[in-house]
Design a protein around this motif. Structure first.
Motif, PDB file in Angstrom:
ATOM      1  N   ARG A 349       0.842  -1.210   0.000  1.00  0.00           N
ATOM      2  CA  ARG A 349       0.000   0.000   0.000  1.00  0.00           C
ATOM      3  C   ARG A 349       0.877   1.261   0.000  1.00  0.00           C
ATOM      4  O   ARG A 349       0.654   2.174  -0.796  1.00  0.00           O
ATOM      5  CB  ARG A 349      -0.905  -0.057   1.241  1.00  0.00           C
ATOM      6  CG  ARG A 349      -1.901   1.076   1.434  1.00  0.00           C
ATOM      7  CD  ARG A 349      -3.034   1.042   0.442  1.00  0.00           C
ATOM      8  NE  ARG A 349      -2.738   1.819  -0.746  1.00  0.00           N
ATOM      9  CZ  ARG A 349      -3.488   1.842  -1.840  1.00  0.00           C
ATOM     10  NH1 ARG A 349      -4.573   1.116  -1.918  1.00  0.00           N
ATOM     11  NH2 ARG A 349      -3.158   2.578  -2.883  1.00  0.00           N
ATOM     12  N   ASP A 353       1.169   4.006  -2.928  1.00  0.00           N
ATOM     13  CA  ASP A 353       0.780   5.385  -2.603  1.00  0.00           C
ATOM     14  C   ASP A 353       1.901   6.355  -2.966  1.00  0.00           C
ATOM     15  O   ASP A 353       1.652   7.434  -3.509  1.00  0.00           O
ATOM     16  CB  ASP A 353       0.447   5.517  -1.106  1.00  0.00           C
ATOM     17  CG  ASP A 353      -0.905   4.898  -0.757  1.00  0.00           C
ATOM     18  OD1 ASP A 353      -1.637   4.517  -1.689  1.00  0.00           O
ATOM     19  OD2 ASP A 353      -1.216   4.800   0.436  1.00  0.00           O
ATOM     20  N   LYS A 358      -2.073   8.654  -2.913  1.00  0.00           N
ATOM     21  CA  LYS A 358      -2.737   7.903  -1.835  1.00  0.00           C
ATOM     22  C   LYS A 358      -4.040   7.259  -2.310  1.00  0.00           C
ATOM     23  O   LYS A 358      -4.934   7.934  -2.817  1.00  0.00           O
ATOM     24  CB  LYS A 358      -3.018   8.858  -0.674  1.00  0.00           C
ATOM     25  CG  LYS A 358      -3.464   8.185   0.601  1.00  0.00           C
ATOM     26  CD  LYS A 358      -3.518   9.221   1.724  1.00  0.00           C
ATOM     27  CE  LYS A 358      -4.360   8.764   2.900  1.00  0.00           C
ATOM     28  NZ  LYS A 358      -3.926   7.512   3.525  1.00  0.00           N
ATOM     29  N   GLY A 359      -4.101   5.966  -2.176  1.00  0.00           N
ATOM     30  CA  GLY A 359      -5.326   5.231  -2.489  1.00  0.00           C
ATOM     31  C   GLY A 359      -5.655   5.123  -3.972  1.00  0.00           C
ATOM     32  O   GLY A 359      -6.680   4.559  -4.348  1.00  0.00           O
ATOM     33  N   LEU A 362      -6.154   0.519  -6.271  1.00  0.00           N
ATOM     34  CA  LEU A 362      -6.947  -0.245  -5.296  1.00  0.00           C
ATOM     35  C   LEU A 362      -6.182  -1.472  -4.818  1.00  0.00           C
ATOM     36  O   LEU A 362      -5.482  -2.124  -5.595  1.00  0.00           O
ATOM     37  CB  LEU A 362      -8.268  -0.696  -5.915  1.00  0.00           C
ATOM     38  CG  LEU A 362      -9.326   0.371  -6.177  1.00  0.00           C
ATOM     39  CD1 LEU A 362     -10.637  -0.287  -6.615  1.00  0.00           C
ATOM     40  CD2 LEU A 362      -9.552   1.238  -4.950  1.00  0.00           C
ATOM     41  N   GLU A 392      -6.028   1.926   5.929  1.00  0.00           N
ATOM     42  CA  GLU A 392      -7.449   2.134   5.668  1.00  0.00           C
ATOM     43  C   GLU A 392      -7.797   2.025   4.186  1.00  0.00           C
ATOM     44  O   GLU A 392      -8.967   1.907   3.825  1.00  0.00           O
ATOM     45  CB  GLU A 392      -7.954   3.443   6.294  1.00  0.00           C
ATOM     46  CG  GLU A 392      -7.696   4.709   5.523  1.00  0.00           C
ATOM     47  CD  GLU A 392      -8.490   5.880   6.129  1.00  0.00           C
ATOM     48  OE1 GLU A 392      -8.506   6.008   7.357  1.00  0.00           O
ATOM     49  OE2 GLU A 392      -9.064   6.653   5.343  1.00  0.00           O
ATOM     50  N   ASN A 393      -6.790   1.999   3.336  1.00  0.00           N
ATOM     51  CA  ASN A 393      -7.049   1.764   1.917  1.00  0.00           C
ATOM     52  C   ASN A 393      -6.686   0.346   1.472  1.00  0.00           C
ATOM     53  O   ASN A 393      -6.339   0.106   0.317  1.00  0.00           O
ATOM     54  CB  ASN A 393      -6.325   2.804   1.064  1.00  0.00           C
ATOM     55  CG  ASN A 393      -7.022   4.151   1.130  1.00  0.00           C
ATOM     56  OD1 ASN A 393      -8.252   4.226   1.038  1.00  0.00           O
ATOM     57  ND2 ASN A 393      -6.257   5.208   1.341  1.00  0.00           N
ATOM     58  N   SER A 454     -13.787   2.417   2.875  1.00  0.00           N
ATOM     59  CA  SER A 454     -12.715   2.063   1.936  1.00  0.00           C
ATOM     60  C   SER A 454     -12.190   0.656   2.216  1.00  0.00           C
ATOM     61  O   SER A 454     -11.612   0.032   1.334  1.00  0.00           O
ATOM     62  CB  SER A 454     -11.563   3.071   2.039  1.00  0.00           C
ATOM     63  OG  SER A 454     -11.132   3.175   3.386  1.00  0.00           O
ATOM     64  N   GLN A 455     -12.384   0.160   3.419  1.00  0.00           N
ATOM     65  CA  GLN A 455     -11.874  -1.172   3.770  1.00  0.00           C
ATOM     66  C   GLN A 455     -12.858  -2.292   3.432  1.00  0.00           C
ATOM     67  O   GLN A 455     -12.549  -3.458   3.659  1.00  0.00           O
ATOM     68  CB  GLN A 455     -11.565  -1.241   5.275  1.00  0.00           C
ATOM     69  CG  GLN A 455     -10.225  -0.612   5.641  1.00  0.00           C
ATOM     70  CD  GLN A 455      -9.772  -1.021   7.045  1.00  0.00           C
ATOM     71  OE1 GLN A 455     -10.536  -0.942   7.996  1.00  0.00           O
ATOM     72  NE2 GLN A 455      -8.523  -1.439   7.169  1.00  0.00           N
ATOM     73  N   LYS A 558     -16.041   7.157   1.228  1.00  0.00           N
ATOM     74  CA  LYS A 558     -15.158   6.078   1.675  1.00  0.00           C
ATOM     75  C   LYS A 558     -14.378   6.464   2.932  1.00  0.00           C
ATOM     76  O   LYS A 558     -13.524   5.723   3.388  1.00  0.00           O
ATOM     77  CB  LYS A 558     -14.154   5.725   0.561  1.00  0.00           C
ATOM     78  CG  LYS A 558     -14.775   5.213  -0.726  1.00  0.00           C
ATOM     79  CD  LYS A 558     -15.344   3.824  -0.567  1.00  0.00           C
ATOM     80  CE  LYS A 558     -16.010   3.370  -1.850  1.00  0.00           C
ATOM     81  NZ  LYS A 558     -17.329   4.004  -2.047  1.00  0.00           N
TER      82      LYS A 558
END
Ligand code: CA
Length: 690
Positions: A349, A353, A358-359, A362, A392-393, A454-455, A558
């Motif tokens: 992640r 990012d 960021k995010g 997916l 959290e993503n 988002s999770q 999200k």
């Protein structure tokens, strides 16, 4: 040869890690006009020979070259020649045995992936690839799970014969039902449906289909052989290593051009066989073993990849980054993510990012495993119960929501909320809020808490288990399955979280009740485009829901603030309703409806529901999900039809303080069923004028 346990002990020493953890970015074959280098990590080999071949299979090497041992267990050979298109493998002397292996880091290979190929990747780019990029992110993520072969196999799709079941089918514009020129199939159909992401089921090189065999061979492909090479059976020529690369890029390019982001299904948790390139070049380094010597089999596929070991974690991370950089992949669905460790998932992640924002890419997966695994040391598995340790993503498939709506996926006879089970109102409420409340203190079954929607992947069907249609027919025989299907669809599409569906869910896809069709014939698995046309009224209902969903920022949110949007929750047996603050966050709010009201009625009879003050419009009901187009006004009450989802919107901001919902919910619980009915229903008969 050492035993698995002896190897494990050897690799577990701190000295091994210090001396053999390589951080270079150049493992595998790197091929450019200025030259080609080959690097293999094999810390225990006594010697390594590089074999070069003209062909991808058969014949003898035209050259065999001893490789030099460099630092950290890496073997190397370099040449000034651009060896594009040259096939290769390695002969290793290891513990007194001679072992042949292809390259674990191979980027190209011959037929069936047995031999690797050096490739100058820039030569595999299709026309215009340098301009290829993901479409802009929209207000919602609606992920459509698709298998390359299933997509275009059936003649009804109208794809050119030679491209059926291939990457190339995605590049065919304007396909129609049996070429009738009227009813769109393929990507035009998906564009019309409104999904935003296409998730491609395994398209790395897997082992269960013979690439030189019959065209009808079929498998889902959860059996990786070469993680960084596209599967050959989807290409028009699996024997020529560069063809599958170019054609997969063409598929992604075509998907991007049509407005879809592309998610790749990745299976880093196990390999097709324990006799893999990993095992041949570094015995037991990449696999888990229990302390009593048993081979870890949490995947139920014969082996578990040891994601917690440094060079294995590096491999998986390198692979993910390679697919994003070289193939422009926009997201990853991790198969049996519960077998991978939290540290690695968070590292993936962070690295994505850092490179893409960021995010932006997916990352989500299945937060479970098939059986216990022998993960080592302090590593924490990326299971649902450990969701608080995940970024959290990083999303999880939410089986709680899935099972609450339609019934347990593994126990096919068990119904859920829509098909007749009782006592699931609490679970349905948590599903609507994407499991972001602290449910543990409320003693909710299988409680857990997500950090933000988002999770959560909100869904009711995927390739595993029965299709939604099959589940509904089995659990509710004699009922109006189409109606139950509409209710299930409208229910999950009005829950927070990332939305996900199996291809064909929207046209009542059936696999004749088959729960695990991974190697069933293509004739059972293929998408039936004729059915998509026959069930066009159900497709239309999904379309309306999807188009509506994109206009509902309250449900699309999200962020961790999303949980605070839901208020006025009411529950009674078979009945759940809630209000949702639908305003856009930030300085400018362009939302059409400031407040939403959603009503789930799974009872066998209609219920009249009183509405809070505030000029309500019906946006979607039991059979029409396009009502929002006409701004149909509701009165003070609304009739929630039997087995239905009703969505209402108000142009007025309604604040939690002004409605009695939350307290009504408490009163419902306190006073029991009888008074709950009174609070939640007006008791009048007949449909209200709208
Ligand atoms: Ca293959």
């Amino acid at each position: 040869m050492k035993t698995a346990l002896e190897w494990k002990k050897y690799y577990s020493s701190p000295e091994f890690s210090d001396d053999h953890t390589y951080s270079g970015e150049d493992l595998g074959a790197v091929c450019a006009p200025g030259g080609t280098s080959f690097k293999l990590w094999s810390p225990s080999a006594d010697s390594v020979t590089l074999n070069l071949y003209r062909e991808g299979n058969g014949g003898e090497p035209y050259s065999s070259i001893p490789m030099e041992r460099e630092e950290k267990g890496v073997w190397c050979w370099k040449t000034d020649d651009e060896l594009h298109g040259v096939y290769y493998d390695f002969s290793l002397e290891l513990e007194g045995e001679t072992v042949r292996s292809a390259d674990p880091y191979a980027k190209a290979c011959g037929v069936n992936g047995e031999r690797s190929m050096a490739v100058n990747l820039s030569r595999t780019d299709p026309e215009g690839w340098e301009r290829d990029c993901a479409p802009q992110a929209g207000p919602e993520r609606i992920i459509y799970e698709l298998h390359v072969k299933e997509f275009s196999w059936d003649a009804s799709g109208g794809f050119p014969e030679e491209y059926r079941g291939k990457y190339k089918a995605f590049t065919c514009p304007g396909t129609t039902l049996y070429n009738d020129g009227i009813h769109p199939t393929g990507l035009d159909y998906l564009q019309d449906l409104g999904v935003t992401h296409v998730q491609i089921m395994p398209a790395y090189d897997y082992g269960s289909v013979n690439e030189a065999g019959e065209e009808t061979e079929f498998n889902w492909g959860y059996d990786p052989v070469n993680y960084n090479v596209p599967e050959g059976s989807y290409s028009t020529d699996p024997a020529r290593g560069e063809v599958r690369i170019r054609e997969m890029k063409e598929m992604i390019q075509a998907l991007h051009a049509k407005g879809f982001r592309v998610i790749m299904d990745v299976v880093y948790n196990h390999t097709y066989s324990l006799d893999s390139w990993f095992q041949r070049t570094a015995p037991w380094y990449f696999y888990r073993v229990f302390d009593d010597g048993r081979i870890s089999n949490g995947s139920a596929c014969g082996n578990d990849v040891a994601s917690e070991r440094p060079m294995c974690a590096k491999y998986i991370l390198d692979s993910v980054l390679y697919w994003t950089e070289e193939y422009h992949i926009d997201g990853f669905r991790f198969d049996l993510m519960g077998l991978l460790d939290v540290n690695l998932m968070n590292r993936i992640r962070r690295e994505l990012d850092a490179r893409y924002g960021k995010g932006e890419k997916l990352v989500f997966g299945e937060p479970w495993s098939a059986a216990p695994t022998a993960m080592e040391g302090e590593a924490v598995p990326a299971l649902k119960k450990n969701i608080s340790f995940l970024d959290e993503n990083i999303g999880i498939f939410c089986d709680n929501t899935r099972d609450a709506i339609k019934g347990d996926a593994l126990k096919t006879a068990l119904p859920g909320f829509v098909n007749g089970a009782e006592g699931l109102e609490d679970l349905i409420c948590e599903s609507a809020g994407a499991w972001c409340r602290d449910t543990r203190k409320d003693q909710i079954r299988d409680a857990f808490q997500a950090k933000a929607p988002s999770q959560i992947i909100t869904y009711v069907s995927a390739h595993d288990n029965q299709t939604l249609w099959d589940k509904l027919t089995e659990t509710a025989p004699g009922e109006d399955t189409m109606r139950l299907n509409r209710m299930a669809a409208a229910l999950y599409m009005t829950c927070q979280g990332n939305l996900f569906l199996l291809s064909g869910e929207e046209f009542a896809r059936t696999k004749d009740g088959h729960e695990n069709s991974f190697n069933a014939p293509i004739s059972l698995n293929r998408l039936n485009w004729e059915q998509a046309w026959k069930e066009s009224s159900l497709v239309e209902y999904y379309k309306g829901l999807i188009e509506l969903r994109k206009q509902l920022p309250g449900l699309c949110d999200k962020s961790s603030q999303a949980a605070g949007r839901i208020f006025g929750v009411r529950k009674a047996p078979g009945l759940v309703s809630f209000l949702c603050d639908n305003r856009e966050k930030g300085d400018v709010d362009n939302s059409r409806w400031k407040t939403l009201m959603v009503i789930y009625n799974s009872r066998g009879s209609a219920v009249e529901i009183g509405l809070p003050d505030g000029e309500w419009e019906v946006l979607s009901d039991e059979k029409n999900s396009f009502l929002w187009k006409d701004a149909v006004c509701a009165g003070k009450q609304i009739l929630a039809e039997e087995k239905s989802v009703t969505v209402l919107g108000s142009r007025k901001v309604i604040l939690p303080e002004s409605v009695s919902g939350d307290s009504a919910e408490k009163r419902c619980e306190n006073r029991g069923r009888e008074s709950a009915e009174k609070i939640c229903e007006s008791g009048k008969e007949g449909r209200l004028a709208v």
